[in-house]
Design an enzyme around this catalytic site. Structure first.
Site, PDB file in Angstrom:
ATOM      1  N   GLU A  40       0.887  -1.031   0.028  1.00  0.00           N
ATOM      2  CA  GLU A  40      -0.016   0.064   0.031  1.00  0.00           C
ATOM      3  C   GLU A  40       0.795   1.034   0.085  1.00  0.00           C
ATOM      4  O   GLU A  40       0.293   2.272   0.260  1.00  0.00           O
ATOM      5  CB  GLU A  40      -0.788  -0.015   1.054  1.00  0.00           C
ATOM      6  CG  GLU A  40      -2.376  -0.536   0.888  1.00  0.00           C
ATOM      7  CD  GLU A  40      -2.382  -2.082   1.162  1.00  0.00           C
ATOM      8  OE1 GLU A  40      -1.327  -2.698   1.514  1.00  0.00           O
ATOM      9  OE2 GLU A  40      -3.545  -2.636   0.415  1.00  0.00           O
ATOM     10  N   TYR A  81       3.403   2.039   2.082  1.00  0.00           N
ATOM     11  CA  TYR A  81       4.442   2.279   3.113  1.00  0.00           C
ATOM     12  C   TYR A  81       5.803   2.101   3.249  1.00  0.00           C
ATOM     13  O   TYR A  81       6.290   1.572   2.211  1.00  0.00           O
ATOM     14  CB  TYR A  81       3.638   1.523   4.310  1.00  0.00           C
ATOM     15  CG  TYR A  81       2.395   1.862   4.722  1.00  0.00           C
ATOM     16  CD1 TYR A  81       2.058   3.081   4.871  1.00  0.00           C
ATOM     17  CD2 TYR A  81       1.071   0.983   4.509  1.00  0.00           C
ATOM     18  CE1 TYR A  81       0.650   3.578   5.480  1.00  0.00           C
ATOM     19  CE2 TYR A  81      -0.101   1.438   4.877  1.00  0.00           C
ATOM     20  CZ  TYR A  81      -0.476   2.788   5.162  1.00  0.00           C
ATOM     21  OH  TYR A  81      -1.693   3.394   5.408  1.00  0.00           O
ATOM     22  N   ARG A 114       2.873  -9.175   3.919  1.00  0.00           N
ATOM     23  CA  ARG A 114       1.925  -8.256   3.093  1.00  0.00           C
ATOM     24  C   ARG A 114       2.773  -7.365   2.165  1.00  0.00           C
ATOM     25  O   ARG A 114       3.413  -6.305   2.558  1.00  0.00           O
ATOM     26  CB  ARG A 114       0.846  -7.394   3.686  1.00  0.00           C
ATOM     27  CG  ARG A 114      -0.132  -6.813   2.650  1.00  0.00           C
ATOM     28  CD  ARG A 114      -1.299  -6.210   3.602  1.00  0.00           C
ATOM     29  NE  ARG A 114      -2.291  -5.686   2.676  1.00  0.00           N
ATOM     30  CZ  ARG A 114      -3.266  -6.176   1.833  1.00  0.00           C
ATOM     31  NH1 ARG A 114      -3.446  -7.442   1.991  1.00  0.00           N
ATOM     32  NH2 ARG A 114      -4.052  -5.376   1.174  1.00  0.00           N
ATOM     33  N   HIS A 144      -1.646   3.933  -1.640  1.00  0.00           N
ATOM     34  CA  HIS A 144      -2.485   4.897  -1.265  1.00  0.00           C
ATOM     35  C   HIS A 144      -2.550   6.221  -2.067  1.00  0.00           C
ATOM     36  O   HIS A 144      -3.809   7.012  -2.054  1.00  0.00           O
ATOM     37  CB  HIS A 144      -2.398   5.446   0.449  1.00  0.00           C
ATOM     38  CG  HIS A 144      -2.687   4.668   1.318  1.00  0.00           C
ATOM     39  ND1 HIS A 144      -3.902   3.639   0.985  1.00  0.00           N
ATOM     40  CD2 HIS A 144      -2.148   3.872   2.393  1.00  0.00           C
ATOM     41  CE1 HIS A 144      -4.002   2.804   2.093  1.00  0.00           C
ATOM     42  NE2 HIS A 144      -3.023   3.052   2.934  1.00  0.00           N
ATOM     43  N   GLN A 204     -17.411   4.498   3.764  1.00  0.00           N
ATOM     44  CA  GLN A 204     -18.049   5.763   4.380  1.00  0.00           C
ATOM     45  C   GLN A 204     -17.674   5.720   6.086  1.00  0.00           C
ATOM     46  O   GLN A 204     -17.469   6.961   6.518  1.00  0.00           O
ATOM     47  CB  GLN A 204     -19.330   6.003   4.322  1.00  0.00           C
ATOM     48  CG  GLN A 204     -19.713   6.517   2.829  1.00  0.00           C
ATOM     49  CD  GLN A 204     -21.326   6.663   2.670  1.00  0.00           C
ATOM     50  OE1 GLN A 204     -21.967   6.046   1.906  1.00  0.00           O
ATOM     51  NE2 GLN A 204     -21.695   7.739   3.285  1.00  0.00           N
TER      52      GLN A 204
HETATM   53 FE1  SF4 Z   1     -16.820   0.140   5.263  1.00  0.00          FE
HETATM   54 FE2  SF4 Z   1     -19.019  -0.973   6.139  1.00  0.00          FE
HETATM   55 FE3  SF4 Z   1     -19.224   0.549   3.976  1.00  0.00          FE
HETATM   56 FE4  SF4 Z   1     -17.927  -1.952   4.112  1.00  0.00          FE
HETATM   57  S1  SF4 Z   1     -20.246  -1.452   4.255  1.00  0.00           S
HETATM   58  S2  SF4 Z   1     -17.056  -0.270   3.084  1.00  0.00           S
HETATM   59  S3  SF4 Z   1     -17.160  -1.800   5.989  1.00  0.00           S
HETATM   60  S4  SF4 Z   1     -18.570   1.291   6.147  1.00  0.00           S
END
Ligand code: SF4
Length: 721
Positions: A190, A192, A240, A278, A363
């Site tokens: 990612e 890092y 990873r 990212h 979100q």
């Molecule tokens: Fe994140 Fe939940 Fe949306 Fe999946 S459903 S992307 S875990 S907020």
């Protein structure tokens, strides 16, 4: 439907998922890894209570290998102030162990899987140039190349300091082993620190740590070797690593393969393949990314090394994991966000019970994580808040409530909700979660929905290409409400005449949502003008040109629906100029739902008086949706006023006074919404305990994260009252 907690429930439909596998000395019961997620709780001063509760719930839910969020191997390694640090912070160099509070937190996390089949691995992390200014240490990197993520110019590490960094990873691994973790994973992808050494874009050195491919690889390989030497044979070490950087001037594939082979030769037991830095301009985890799109990179590495290879990125369903594993593409599948959405995903998968599917919205998880916030989940707001919203008893152990008690409002004791009767009005996201939580707390719940179907605005979202999984959320809640014995009354709108029904209840949740806001633009009552609800419900007669008045999330969704078909992996590769190292063997189709009268291929214009188109959409997804609209030729206009709507379209006036006619067969008003809370006065008059939640409480910014969260909070408050 089999109960997921019934260990005798069959899981023959997912035989490859539920096939045991060994990683180093670790025997795993199945092939789904709960991938690392930084929850923003790692540095919290609660002695790991919340993190341990989070992991324990997943362990009890059937998780096999759990990888923790990243723990910084030194103060300099932390990305921001929300990270836990494995070495003492007051130092010239990281030589000591963590402080007492961190030690107690790590012990609690290591012990969170006790008595279950799960094993927990500590992820060792170094942000390098991705560290933000509020990180507890100094921003350091191979070279002084600032990133688009932090925009901080890092200090280039001295040669000896790089060796210190290697030692810090090894020290972190020993600490993990001593504390009882079952394994460690090095975060080397990612973008890092390990990636920063690997890439010629960020490693401009000409010393033993850079200058050619071999020297750029050295840091990661030395980290792997030092860890193996420090923890000895038998202790599982996962790495990873990046399969595809998705950055301009990425390394050639041969270097990726060579690095993978070198890691295994250095003693790494399994490779977990990450995709995309990212700061990459290619989406990797958003809903618009076809499921399994990045599988070929991991599959190619499986052919290159003699060690288990784990793939992730946009795999959110066990059925998809089964298809991937049965095709022999990789050895294990990593899922992260799906464990936020449903801590019981594995147990439910065994019993083929409905799963609360991650809808890839980002979100409440990634969007928060990127700003050091407390991570949760839109469709499961208990996620990360297990301590605040405890479950008093397994719901399956309670007897189901009798349906004929709908007409009576009796109170009885017992449990938090205690068999008392609750009414939830509205079956959108807020109401669904309130009903689910109240029932899980032991309440007798009656849910009333005016429409013939549950789901609220999720019914429309599921039509939008890239949001098909929103339909799975509705299916999950339908199934879960049934399992919990919620009495669902569809096509039933409550009004003043229903005072008897609610007068004696223990509590009412008013979650009746919103209706579209009307506008006072001249011409808005012309027959070709409709509100967004009508557009989604009844279509637009396959109009070939559509003007959308309002450029918020709903306007963007509608524009997307009018211009896109379900995402296709070939189109995706073409659009982002991706060349998989091997031909994709597998094609995972999104669920399809036909949207009537909304032909894709329409010429669409999205307008907004002021502000940015799509503002309010989450940080990690907005750019993807807008990029897709641009790619599809959708016109956007902002900084304007609406003069009038005509039979030919919409006349707008731009800030410089220019008048422009937007031609459109149909005009859709998506300019906000107004609350629907007609029942509120009745509830107040009856003095029944109640909560008004979601859009019914605050219609200004429709926000599904808030709606689900409101539902959960209202349920706990009313149940405890
Ligand atoms: Fe994140 Fe939940 Fe949306 Fe999946 S459903 S992307 S875990 S907020």
């Amino acid at each position: 439907m089999p109960d997921p907690r019934d260990s005798a429930a069959p899981h023959g439909a997912l035989p490859h998922v539920f096939a045991p596998i060994r990683i180093g000395g670790l025997e795993l019961p199945h092939r789904v890894v709960m991938g690392s997620m930084h929850l923003g709780l790692e540095g919290a001063p609660d002695a790991g209570e919340r993190l341990a509760a989070f992991y324990r719930e997943r362990a009890l839910g059937g998780a096999g290998l759990i990888v923790t969020g990243g723990w910084a191997v030194s103060a300099d390694a932390a990305a921001d102030g929300s990270y836990g640090v494995l070495a003492t912070a007051e130092r010239e160099r990281a030589v000591g162990g963590p402080d007492d509070a961190t030690l107690r937190a790590l012990e609690a996390i290591a012990g969170s899987t006790a008595g279950t089949e799960a094993a927990i691995a500590l992820q060792l992390f170094h942000a390098g140039r991705y560290a933000l200014t509020d990180s507890p240490g100094e921003v350091v990197a191979p070279s002084a190349v600032a990133s688009r993520v932090s925009r901080v110019e890092p200090r280039a590490l001295g040669e000896e300091e790089v060796w210190d960094g290697v030692a810090e990873f090894a020290r972190g691994a020993v600490l993990a082993k001593d504390l009882g973790f079952a394994a460690v994973e090095v975060m080397g992808s990612e973008g890092y620190l390990v990636d920063q050494f690997l890439s010629p874009v960020t490693n401009l050195r000409d010393d033993e740590w850079g200058g050619d491919a071999e020297r750029r690889m050295r840091f990661g390989i030395e980290v792997a070797s030092a860890i193996r030497e420090a923890v000895g044979a038998g202790f599982p070490v996962l790495f990873r690593m990046t399969g595809a950087e998705l950055m301009p001037e990425s390394r050639p594939w041969e270097e990726v393969e060579e690095f993978a082979r070198a890691l295994v030769a250095a003693g790494v037991d399994a490779l977990n393949i990450g995709v995309g830095w990212h700061e990459s301009a290619v989406p990797t985890v958003q809903g618009a990314v076809p499921a399994g799109a990045f599988l070929p990179w991991a599959a190619a590495l499986k052919d290159a090394v003699d060690a288990p290879v784990i793939a992730g990125n946009r795999v959110n369903k066990l059925e998809d994991a089964e298809a991937i594993l049965s095709a022999g593409e990789v050895d294990l599948v990593s899922m992260s966000r799906p464990f936020l959405a449903d801590p019981q995903i594995i147990e439910r998968g065994k019993g083929r019970a409905a799963i609360n599917v991650c809808i890839s919205c980002d979100q409440a998880c990634i969007d928060r994580s990127l700003v050091g916030g407390h991570v949760s989940c839109l469709v499961n707001p208990r996620s990360g808040y297990e301590v605040d919203f405890p479950i008093p008893e397994p719901a399956s152990e309670r007897s189901q409530k009798s349906a004929d008690s709908a007409a009576k409002c009796e109170r009885s004791s017992g449990g938090v909700g205690g068999g008392r009767r609750f009414v939830v009005v509205g079956g959108g996201p807020a109401g669904l979660e309130a009903a689910r939580a109240l029932a899980a707390l032991g309440g007798e719940v009656h849910l009333y929905e005016a429409r013939e179907e549950l789901g609220g605005q999720f019914r429309w979202a599921r039509l939008v290409p890239g949001k098909e999984d929103y339909g799975a959320t509705i299916s999950y809640f339908e199934s879960e409400l049934q399992r919990l014995g919620v009495h669902v009354h569809l096509d039933r709108e409550l009004g003043e005449d229903d005072a008897d029904l609610i007068a004696d209840c223990a509590g009412v949740v008013l979650a009746t949502g919103v209706h579209p806001r009307t506008v006072d633009i001249p011409g808005s009552s012309l027959p070709h003008v409709v509100d967004y609800a009508t557009a989604f419900e009844s279509g637009l007669d396959d109009a070939k040109s559509v003007a959308i008045v309002g450029g918020g999330g709903i306007g963007v969704d509608l524009a997307h629906l009018l211009t896109h078909t379900p995402s296709d992996v070939r189109d995706f590769y073409g659009r982002f100029h991706l060349q998989p190292p091997v031909e994709p063997k597998l094609r995972i189709e999104p669920p399809s739902l036909h949207s009537k009268g909304l032909s894709n291929g329409a010429r669409v214009t999205v307008m907004r008086r002021s502000g940015r188109i799509g503002s309010g959409i989450g940080r990690t997804t907005r750019w993807v949706w807008l990029d897709a609209l641009k790619h599809a030729g959708v016109e956007t206009r902002t900084g304007l006023s609406y003069r009038r709507i005509t039979p030919e379209g919409v006349e707008i006036e731009l800030e410089d006074g220019t008048v422009e006619a937007i031609a459109a067969e149909r005009v859709v008003i998506a300019a906000g919404q107004e609350r629907r809370d007609e029942l509120r006065p009745l509830l107040e008059r009856l003095e029944v305990p109640h909560r008004v939640i979601g859009g019914a409480e605050n219609p200004t910014e429709l926000n599904a994260v808030r709606a689900f969260g409101d539902g959960l909070r209202a349920a706990y408050e009313l149940a405890a009252a």
